[in-house]
Scaffold this active site. Structure first.
Site, PDB file in Angstrom:
ATOM      1  N   GLY A 149      42.734  27.622  31.949  1.00 48.79           N
ATOM      2  CA  GLY A 149      42.104  28.212  30.776  1.00 48.79           C
ATOM      3  C   GLY A 149      42.569  29.627  30.523  1.00 48.79           C
ATOM      4  O   GLY A 149      42.813  30.023  29.373  1.00 48.79           O
ATOM      5  N   ASP A 150      42.701  30.416  31.580  1.00 47.17           N
ATOM      6  CA  ASP A 150      43.169  31.793  31.433  1.00 47.17           C
ATOM      7  C   ASP A 150      44.608  31.829  30.939  1.00 47.17           C
ATOM      8  O   ASP A 150      44.972  32.670  30.111  1.00 47.17           O
ATOM      9  CB  ASP A 150      43.062  32.530  32.765  1.00 47.17           C
ATOM     10  CG  ASP A 150      41.632  32.667  33.247  1.00 47.17           C
ATOM     11  OD1 ASP A 150      40.722  32.703  32.396  1.00 47.17           O
ATOM     12  OD2 ASP A 150      41.419  32.725  34.473  1.00 47.17           O
TER      13      ASP A 150
ATOM     14  N   VAL B 138      39.377  39.300  40.614  1.00 49.91           N
ATOM     15  CA  VAL B 138      38.753  38.468  41.643  1.00 49.91           C
ATOM     16  C   VAL B 138      39.834  37.998  42.614  1.00 49.91           C
ATOM     17  O   VAL B 138      40.854  37.459  42.182  1.00 49.91           O
ATOM     18  CB  VAL B 138      38.047  37.231  41.043  1.00 49.91           C
ATOM     19  CG1 VAL B 138      37.441  36.371  42.153  1.00 49.91           C
ATOM     20  CG2 VAL B 138      36.980  37.641  40.039  1.00 49.91           C
TER      21      VAL B 138
ATOM     22  N   ALA C 295      43.606  28.208  37.019  1.00 52.63           N
ATOM     23  CA  ALA C 295      43.841  29.247  36.005  1.00 52.63           C
ATOM     24  C   ALA C 295      44.302  28.683  34.667  1.00 52.63           C
ATOM     25  O   ALA C 295      44.790  29.432  33.821  1.00 52.63           O
ATOM     26  CB  ALA C 295      44.860  30.250  36.524  1.00 52.63           C
TER      27      ALA C 295
ATOM     28  N   SER D 189      50.585  31.099  39.798  1.00 58.92           N
ATOM     29  CA  SER D 189      50.964  29.915  39.025  1.00 58.92           C
ATOM     30  C   SER D 189      51.362  30.235  37.589  1.00 58.92           C
ATOM     31  O   SER D 189      51.864  29.360  36.879  1.00 58.92           O
ATOM     32  CB  SER D 189      49.796  28.922  38.993  1.00 58.92           C
ATOM     33  OG  SER D 189      48.737  29.402  38.184  1.00 58.92           O
TER      34      SER D 189
END
Length: 332
Positions: free
Chosen positions: A264-265, A14, A262, A304
């Protein structure tokens, strides 16, 4: 030197279109933004990049459109060391985009995200059929819910048949079949997704969590055949549960939060990579929390995500190494 863990990620790409504002608009309202940028993202690609930056040997399978965003998304993964040979380019649709809104107000940052799926939802069963035999080459398979559920169910079944562990980050929230749950070694929902899956709301008061709720939600998922439940709790930390252990660690609050997009990823990628490298669940939870903490201190999704030396440096700076650094040799 230990062998680098081999991880397969089947998931999404994405391109994030990020707008920062001092106040989210209400319905029918226009507000002026403070900043704008684009950054490669997608739950699948983010988790693949994070695991690769930490030292794992990562292969990604997925689909992008034949457009500039698609080329940038693939390039970002390659630059992080991810093998993208199984990423296909679809000339009939567009690469997915994420409309990311950041509200920076009173010293806190909140986000709202709308994903337009594009090529992610064009993955077909024949695109992953090769995994029926080759999935045995990997130490772990990582899945998320930004691609067709049929693809996740197929890949999880292929891995289960070959005794390859499967990590499903069950985001964004969606119903999951009992068959899929029974094929999972790990499931990682956040508190809201866990409530949707189990019917158990996890009550929080600031950073304090009702642990009885966490236990109950985890027990329901374990009863459906999942081997391990990893529940992320936002600024309250994360918990890991299985039949033998229940572990909780609060959020590592040592940085200024700039963009939680980001987090959680980053956590899931770090937890998976460190478990594959041989860390215990307790140590992997600690390591993943520190990794996600670095992530929220920076802007953008993939830009990040930290590298292994950066995470180690933060652990050392805070004098919070709960395990020997040699435990990470498999990632070096």
């Amino acid at each position: 030197m230990s062998r680098k863990p081999k991880i397969l990620v089947v998931g999404s790409f994405v391109m994030d279109l990020i707008v920062k504002t001092g106040q989210f608009p209400n319905a029918g309202e226009t507000v002026l933004g403070l900043d704008y940028q684009t950054a490669p993202g997608g739950k699948g690609a983010n988790q693949a990049v994070q695991a690769a930056l930490l030292g794992a040997q990562v292969t990604m399978a997925g689909r992008v459109g034949d457009d500039d965003f698609g080329r940038r998304l693939i390039a970002s993964c390659r630059e992080a060391g991810v093998n993208t040979e199984f990423v296909s380019v679809d000339g009939t649709t567009y690469s997915a985009i994420g409309n990311v809104q950041l509200e920076v107000r009173n010293g806190t940052t909140r986000n709202r995200i709308i994903v337009v799926s594009g090529a992610n939802m064009a993955i077909r069963p024949e695109d992953v059929a090769f995994l029926k035999d080759s999935v045995a080459e990997y130490d772990m398979v990582m899945l998320q819910l930004e691609i067709p559920m049929q693809i996740n169910e197929l890949v999880a079944a292929y891995a289960y048949e070959k005794n390859v562990p499967v990590m499903l980050n069950s985001a964004p929230s969606a119903p999951l079949s009992d068959e899929l749950l029974s094929h999972l070694t790990y499931i990682s929902p956040n508190e809201h997704e866990a409530a949707d899956l189990t019917g158990i709301p996890i009550r929080k008061d600031g950073k304090r969590v009702n642990m009885d709720d966490v236990h109950k939600a985890a027990d329901i998922l374990l009863a459906k055949g999942v081997k391990n439940v990893v529940i992320t709790l936002g600024n309250a930390g994360a918990a890991v549960a299985n039949r033998e252990e229940f572990l909780y660690e609060p959020c590592i609050d040592v940085v200024e939060v700039k963009d939680p997009t980001a987090a959680g990823d980053s956590f899931v990628g770090a937890f998976t990579a460190s478990v594959c490298a041989g860390l215990s669940h307790k140590d992997a939870l600690h390591f993943a929390n520190y990794t996600a903490t670095l992530t929220v201190s920076r802007m953008g999704a993939q830009p990040s995500l930290p590298k292994l030396p950066e995470v180690v440096a933060l652990l050392q700076r805070e004098n919070d190494l709960t395990f020997r650094l040699s435990a990470l040799d498999g990632l070096k």
